[in-house]
Design a protein around this motif. Structure first.
Motif, short mmCIF file in Angstrom:
data_model
loop_
_atom_site.label_atom_id
_atom_site.label_comp_id
_atom_site.label_asym_id
_atom_site.label_seq_id
_atom_site.Cartn_x
_atom_site.Cartn_y
_atom_site.Cartn_z
N GLY A 1 0.88 -0.98 0.02
CA GLY A 1 -0.07 -0.18 -0.14
C GLY A 1 0.93 1.25 -0.02
N PRO A 2 0.15 2.46 0.19
CA PRO A 2 0.93 3.72 0.23
C PRO A 2 1.97 3.69 1.38
N SER A 3 3.17 4.46 0.94
CA SER A 3 4.04 4.72 2.15
C SER A 3 3.52 5.71 3.09
N GLY A 4 4.12 5.41 4.37
CA GLY A 4 3.46 6.21 5.40
C GLY A 4 2.26 5.55 6.00
N ASP B 1 -4.12 0.31 9.82
CA ASP B 1 -5.00 1.21 10.14
C ASP B 1 -5.32 2.15 8.91
N GLY B 2 -5.96 1.81 7.98
CA GLY B 2 -6.15 2.42 6.81
C GLY B 2 -7.58 3.62 6.74
N GLY B 3 -7.82 3.83 7.88
CA GLY B 3 -8.98 4.75 8.00
C GLY B 3 -10.13 4.33 7.10
N LYS B 4 -10.99 4.99 6.53
CA LYS B 4 -12.08 4.51 5.83
C LYS B 4 -11.79 4.37 4.35
N TRP B 5 -10.65 4.42 4.05
CA TRP B 5 -10.24 4.32 2.61
C TRP B 5 -9.71 2.91 2.11
N PHE B 6 -9.02 2.25 3.02
CA PHE B 6 -8.20 0.90 2.61
C PHE B 6 -8.26 -0.05 3.63
N VAL C 1 5.72 -10.29 7.84
CA VAL C 1 4.16 -10.07 7.44
C VAL C 1 3.96 -9.34 6.39
N SER C 2 3.36 -9.80 5.49
CA SER C 2 2.92 -8.98 4.23
C SER C 2 1.44 -8.78 4.30
N MET C 3 1.13 -7.44 4.43
CA MET C 3 -0.34 -6.96 4.11
C MET C 3 -0.76 -6.38 3.07
N THR C 4 -1.60 -7.01 2.19
CA THR C 4 -2.07 -6.59 0.90
C THR C 4 -3.54 -5.66 1.03
N THR C 5 -3.18 -4.58 0.51
CA THR C 5 -4.26 -3.78 0.95
C THR C 5 -5.34 -3.85 -0.11
N LYS C 6 -6.72 -3.43 0.25
CA LYS C 6 -7.58 -3.32 -0.65
C LYS C 6 -8.67 -2.17 -0.33
N LEU C 7 -9.12 -1.59 -1.50
CA LEU C 7 -9.83 -0.30 -1.02
C LEU C 7 -11.30 -0.73 -0.46
N THR C 8 -11.63 0.00 0.39
CA THR C 8 -13.07 -0.03 0.95
C THR C 8 -14.09 0.43 -0.15
#
Length: 377
Positions: A184-187, A219-224, A244-251
């Motif tokens: 996912g995005p940096s930061g 903690d991607g908030g409401k976005w991902f 631990v690899s965490m693959t993000t997905k959009l909400t």
């Protein structure tokens, strides 16, 4: 002079002085009478026994004292103290006693953080101690999550106590780490063992950790979002947890915002008054330098349809499923008179990436055209 007791018949009894005086020599050929042995009184005998007992007691006390002193100065004692603190959850004391350096980024090396970990060290046993003179090694088996985990500790001899017993100092044991990579995005904001951290530019976070299992959540908030996971550090000795690899997905909100960002980018291109809008996927060409072009504008005939996929190296991938169409018009004047120039309709390709989110929504970067680094929100 006569003794006053003569009438009693005791006058011929020799006096005490006569009895204890010089004895006559024994008859020739006769052995001298043996001198009677002097018997020790009870008090004298007790004195001798007591004196011997004191000597024996001092010897026993010395042996026992030496044994106790040797045990108390064994190389495994600092290791036991360190592990006792750790199993009791006294992380601050354990870290200080072992000389483990930490800074404000070591958020897992605290009592509070370790209390939230599972699979902690709950017991231990010392398996072997080797004294090599100025250094010593101690092998221990840690009881961790129902398993015995071997760990080796090194100690330095720093001197002696009373000139006899060695003094050992535990070298700071090598600690393991929790390694997290966010697709996912940096930061990105991540919680590890209940502690909040932020990923670096490459989307990773590496945290020094004591033996245990730590919960990892994004903690991607409401976005991902991403599925929660765990990371386990076993024992000591540069043990790195399985990354631990965490693959993000959009909400749903994130996907809606992403498509809105694409629409905003298209709108910005259509609003341009240039024949070749910077950073856009369409442009008009073939202008005649002999003519003057005024009132230049683009008209969006149909809007492109897009889909938002998973994260790739540059962001969440945006793919154009149906091209949009746009037309360019301008008023012209020149040697041939005045009129209207038209270009198109031409395809509007909105493929690109959602590179991240702000409080206002998604940021889109086009992958097509002459300004792929431009963004639209």
């Amino acid at each position: 002079m006569t003794d006053q007791h003569e009438p009693d018949g005791w006058g011929a009894v020799p006096t005490v002085d006569a009895i204890s005086g010089t004895r006559d020599a024994p008859l020739e050929g006769t052995a001298p009478a043996p001198r009677p042995r002097r018997r020790l009184g009870r008090r004298g005998l007790v004195g001798l026994v007591a004196g011997g007992a004191v000597i024996v007691l001092l010897a026993v006390t010395g042996v026992v004292g030496y044994s106790i002193g040797t045990a108390e100065h064994s190389a495994d004692r600092p290791v036991r103290a360190f592990l006792d603190d750790l199993t009791a959850g006294r992380v601050d004391d354990a870290v200080e006693a072992a000389g483990i350096e930490r800074d404000k980024g070591d958020v897992l090396l605290t009592d509070a953080a370790y209390a939230k970990a599972t699979g902690r060290v709950t017991g231990y046993r010392i398996a072997a101690t080797r004294d090599d003179g100025d250094t010593a090694t101690v092998t221990a088996y840690l009881k961790q999550d129902g398993r015995d985990v071997s760990s080796t500790f090194t100690l330095d001899k720093t001197g002696t106590e009373w000139g006899v017993f060695p003094v050992w100092k535990l070298q700071a044991p090598a600690l393991g780490s929790v390694d997290v990579r966010v697709q996912g995005p940096s930061g990105a904001k991540v919680t590890v063992g209940g502690q909040a951290v932020t990923t670096s530019k490459d989307g990773t976070a590496e945290l020094t950790a004591l033996p245990g299992t730590y919960a990892v959540a994004l903690d991607g908030g409401k976005w991902f979002a991403a599925d929660a996971s765990t990371a386990t550090v076993s024992g000591f000795g540069d043990e790195v947890s399985t990354p631990v690899s965490m693959t993000t997905k959009l909400t749903a909100a994130g996907e809606q915002s992403a498509k809105a960002a694409v629409d905003a980018w298209v709108n910005g291109c259509i609003a341009s008054t240039e024949a070749s809008p910077k950073g856009c996927s369409f442009y008009a060409y073939g202008e005649d330098p002999a003519y003057t072009y005024t009132n230049q504008k683009w008209t969006l005939d149909t809007r492109p349809a897009v889909s938002v996929g998973g994260w790739v190296s540059s962001g969440w991938l945006v793919t154009t499923t149906t091209f949009g169409r746009a037309t360019f018009t301008a008023d012209i004047s020149g040697p041939g008179g005045v009129g209207t120039a038209t270009a198109g309709p031409m395809n509007v390709n909105a493929s690109g990436y959602i590179t991240g989110f702000t409080d206002q929504g998604a940021t889109f970067r086009s992958a097509i055209g002459n300004g792929s680094s431009d963004t639209g929100t």
